[in-house]
Design a protein around this motif. Structure first.
Motif, PDB file in Angstrom:
ATOM      1  N   LEU A 274       4.940  -4.058 -11.195  1.00  0.00           N
ATOM      2  CA  LEU A 274       5.252  -4.324  -9.791  1.00  0.00           C
ATOM      3  C   LEU A 274       6.661  -3.876  -9.405  1.00  0.00           C
ATOM      4  CD1 LEU A 274       3.787  -7.954  -9.527  1.00  0.00           C
ATOM      5  CD2 LEU A 274       2.659  -5.799  -8.937  1.00  0.00           C
ATOM      6  N   SER A 275       7.342  -3.206 -10.324  1.00  0.00           N
ATOM      7  CA  SER A 275       8.748  -2.853 -10.091  1.00  0.00           C
ATOM      8  C   SER A 275       8.973  -2.112  -8.779  1.00  0.00           C
ATOM      9  CB  SER A 275       9.276  -2.017 -11.259  1.00  0.00           C
ATOM     10  OG  SER A 275       9.072  -2.676 -12.480  1.00  0.00           O
ATOM     11  N   PRO A 276       8.214  -1.045  -8.472  1.00  0.00           N
ATOM     12  CA  PRO A 276       8.452  -0.327  -7.211  1.00  0.00           C
ATOM     13  C   PRO A 276       8.215  -1.205  -5.986  1.00  0.00           C
ATOM     14  CG  PRO A 276       7.084   0.975  -8.702  1.00  0.00           C
ATOM     15  CD  PRO A 276       7.141  -0.402  -9.268  1.00  0.00           C
ATOM     16  N   ILE A 277       7.213  -2.072  -6.058  1.00  0.00           N
ATOM     17  CA  ILE A 277       6.899  -2.952  -4.931  1.00  0.00           C
ATOM     18  C   ILE A 277       8.007  -3.976  -4.738  1.00  0.00           C
ATOM     19  CG2 ILE A 277       5.224  -4.602  -4.007  1.00  0.00           C
ATOM     20  CD1 ILE A 277       3.090  -3.168  -5.717  1.00  0.00           C
ATOM     21  N   ILE A 278       8.498  -4.537  -5.846  1.00  0.00           N
ATOM     22  CA  ILE A 278       9.593  -5.506  -5.777  1.00  0.00           C
ATOM     23  C   ILE A 278      10.830  -4.859  -5.139  1.00  0.00           C
ATOM     24  CG2 ILE A 278      11.220  -6.854  -7.163  1.00  0.00           C
ATOM     25  CD1 ILE A 278       8.898  -7.224  -9.195  1.00  0.00           C
ATOM     26  N   GLN A 279      11.155  -3.662  -5.572  1.00  0.00           N
ATOM     27  CA  GLN A 279      12.321  -2.960  -5.040  1.00  0.00           C
ATOM     28  C   GLN A 279      12.181  -2.697  -3.546  1.00  0.00           C
ATOM     29  OE1 GLN A 279      12.529   0.436  -7.611  1.00  0.00           O
ATOM     30  NE2 GLN A 279      13.428  -0.707  -9.313  1.00  0.00           N
ATOM     31  N   THR A 280      10.965  -2.382  -3.108  1.00  0.00           N
ATOM     32  CA  THR A 280      10.741  -2.148  -1.684  1.00  0.00           C
ATOM     33  C   THR A 280      10.883  -3.436  -0.890  1.00  0.00           C
ATOM     34  OG1 THR A 280       9.172  -0.389  -2.268  1.00  0.00           O
ATOM     35  CG2 THR A 280       9.180  -1.130   0.019  1.00  0.00           C
ATOM     36  N   PHE A 281      10.334  -4.534  -1.403  1.00  0.00           N
ATOM     37  CA  PHE A 281      10.503  -5.822  -0.719  1.00  0.00           C
ATOM     38  C   PHE A 281      11.990  -6.185  -0.598  1.00  0.00           C
ATOM     39  CE2 PHE A 281       5.965  -7.112  -1.692  1.00  0.00           C
ATOM     40  CZ  PHE A 281       5.614  -7.323  -0.368  1.00  0.00           C
ATOM     41  N   VAL A 282      12.750  -5.951  -1.668  1.00  0.00           N
ATOM     42  CA  VAL A 282      14.182  -6.242  -1.636  1.00  0.00           C
ATOM     43  C   VAL A 282      14.874  -5.361  -0.600  1.00  0.00           C
ATOM     44  CG1 VAL A 282      16.327  -6.108  -2.964  1.00  0.00           C
ATOM     45  CG2 VAL A 282      14.270  -7.069  -4.014  1.00  0.00           C
ATOM     46  N   ARG A 283      14.455  -4.105  -0.527  1.00  0.00           N
ATOM     47  CA  ARG A 283      15.053  -3.174   0.432  1.00  0.00           C
ATOM     48  C   ARG A 283      14.799  -3.623   1.870  1.00  0.00           C
ATOM     49  NH1 ARG A 283      13.311   1.046  -2.039  1.00  0.00           N
ATOM     50  NH2 ARG A 283      11.626   1.645  -0.641  1.00  0.00           N
ATOM     51  N   TYR A 284      13.673  -4.288   2.082  1.00  0.00           N
ATOM     52  CA  TYR A 284      13.333  -4.805   3.406  1.00  0.00           C
ATOM     53  C   TYR A 284      13.848  -6.235   3.616  1.00  0.00           C
ATOM     54  CZ  TYR A 284      10.307  -0.944   4.893  1.00  0.00           C
ATOM     55  OH  TYR A 284       9.819   0.278   5.303  1.00  0.00           O
ATOM     56  N   ASP A 285      14.716  -6.672   2.723  1.00  0.00           N
ATOM     57  CA  ASP A 285      15.359  -7.996   2.826  1.00  0.00           C
ATOM     58  C   ASP A 285      14.399  -9.169   2.689  1.00  0.00           C
ATOM     59  OD1 ASP A 285      17.948  -6.966   3.161  1.00  0.00           O
ATOM     60  OD2 ASP A 285      17.617  -6.680   5.312  1.00  0.00           O
ATOM     61  N   TYR A 286      13.327  -8.988   1.927  1.00  0.00           N
ATOM     62  CA  TYR A 286      12.438 -10.110   1.633  1.00  0.00           C
ATOM     63  C   TYR A 286      13.023 -10.930   0.483  1.00  0.00           C
ATOM     64  CZ  TYR A 286       8.478  -8.733   4.555  1.00  0.00           C
ATOM     65  OH  TYR A 286       7.649  -8.456   5.618  1.00  0.00           O
TER      66      TYR A 286
ATOM     67  N   GLU B 223       0.819  -1.213   0.000  1.00  0.00           N
ATOM     68  CA  GLU B 223       0.000   0.000   0.000  1.00  0.00           C
ATOM     69  C   GLU B 223       0.851   1.261   0.000  1.00  0.00           C
ATOM     70  OE1 GLU B 223      -2.674  -0.464   3.281  1.00  0.00           O
ATOM     71  OE2 GLU B 223      -3.660  -2.222   2.382  1.00  0.00           O
ATOM     72  N   GLY B 224       2.100   1.146   0.508  1.00  0.00           N
ATOM     73  CA  GLY B 224       3.012   2.288   0.456  1.00  0.00           C
ATOM     74  C   GLY B 224       3.431   2.632  -0.958  1.00  0.00           C
ATOM     75  N   ASN B 225       3.185   1.716  -1.879  1.00  0.00           N
ATOM     76  CA  ASN B 225       3.460   1.957  -3.303  1.00  0.00           C
ATOM     77  C   ASN B 225       2.165   2.184  -4.084  1.00  0.00           C
ATOM     78  OD1 ASN B 225       6.507   1.466  -3.996  1.00  0.00           O
ATOM     79  ND2 ASN B 225       6.010  -0.081  -2.467  1.00  0.00           N
ATOM     80  N   ASP B 226       1.149   2.677  -3.372  1.00  0.00           N
ATOM     81  CA  ASP B 226      -0.151   3.021  -3.988  1.00  0.00           C
ATOM     82  C   ASP B 226      -0.794   1.833  -4.703  1.00  0.00           C
ATOM     83  OD1 ASP B 226      -0.012   5.729  -3.152  1.00  0.00           O
ATOM     84  OD2 ASP B 226       1.294   6.194  -4.858  1.00  0.00           O
ATOM     85  N   ALA B 227      -0.678   0.658  -4.097  1.00  0.00           N
ATOM     86  CA  ALA B 227      -1.295  -0.548  -4.660  1.00  0.00           C
ATOM     87  C   ALA B 227      -2.127  -1.236  -3.586  1.00  0.00           C
ATOM     88  CB  ALA B 227      -0.226  -1.490  -5.187  1.00  0.00           C
TER      89      ALA B 227
END
Length: 221
Positions: free
Chosen positions: A180-192, A149-153
């Motif tokens: 889904l690029s921004p969401i993927i990048q955020t998950f990676v940033r959070y070490d998912y 939701e932080g990526n407006d999804a």
């Protein structure tokens, strides 16, 4: 979603005066392998094509086959997950539905069930899919939802699955965005750990190219 909302409008029930051949004919027409036997609104039991063939009941009336009928059924207020569990465990192509007074209401078929499950997991909604892999102790639905939701999804559906002989939990997310690029990048940033991504191939390739270019730029510093 409960059983009474899933009842088929087309699959009939057998009467005690119907024979095995009629049962087989109907099973072939509706592409099922079971049919309920009903007397007025009293549910007598479920007969299968395997029983008819194995015991040579083709010319037998259902009234003569009572001992070969199974009592399998669900009640009208049972949840779709419970229905799926019963059908899977007993390997049924359909399951009879009874009301709370034990009167016959109809059947839920595998086809009816699969269509409703498709709706539940938003199969027909546009969007992409991300599969996360993590340990059960690291599973936090609020954090996952916050990232999306932080990526407006929005998460259209979510389900968990644990592979046999694995300690990891797979979280499948259907998201209402194609890119889904921004969401993927955020998950990676959070070490998912991301097991898989399903979205438009051209967008996915652009994402990989961008990450590759960033890596090359970093290595050249």
């Amino acid at each position: 979603m409960i059983a009474k909302q899933l009842i088929s409008e087309v699959i009939p029930s057998l009467r005690l005066t119907d024979d095995g051949q009629k049962a087989l004919n109907w099973m072939e027409i509706f592409r099922i392998s079971h049919l309920p036997v009903v007397d007025d609104r009293e549910y007598i039991g479920l007969i299968s094509d395997k029983v008819i063939y194995d015991l040579n009941l083709i010319d037998k009336k259902m009234d003569e086959c009572r001992e070969h009928l199974t009592p399998s059924h669900v009640h009208s207020n049972q949840h779709i997950y419970e229905i799926a569990s019963v059908m899977s465990e007993l390997k049924l192509s359909l399951v009879p539905v009874l009301d709370l007074k034990h009167s016959y209401m109809g059947v839920v078929s595998v086809m009816d069930l699969s269509k409703k499950f498709a709706d539940l997991v938003a199969v027909h909604e546009p969007g992409g899919i991300i599969v996360l892999e993590l340990t059960p102790i690291d599973y936090s639905l609020p954090q996952i939802a916050q990232i999306v939701e932080g990526n407006d999804a929005k998460i259209l559906s979510l389900y968990t699955y644990k592979e046999e002989d694995s300690k990891e939990l797979l979280i499948t997310l259907k998201i209402n965005q194609v890119d889904l690029s921004p969401i993927i990048q955020t998950f990676v940033r959070y070490d998912y750990s991301i097991r898989a991504v399903f979205m438009d191939e051209s967008i996915l390739n652009n994402l990989y190219d961008d990450r590759y270019n960033q890596l090359i730029k970093y290595m050249n510093i």
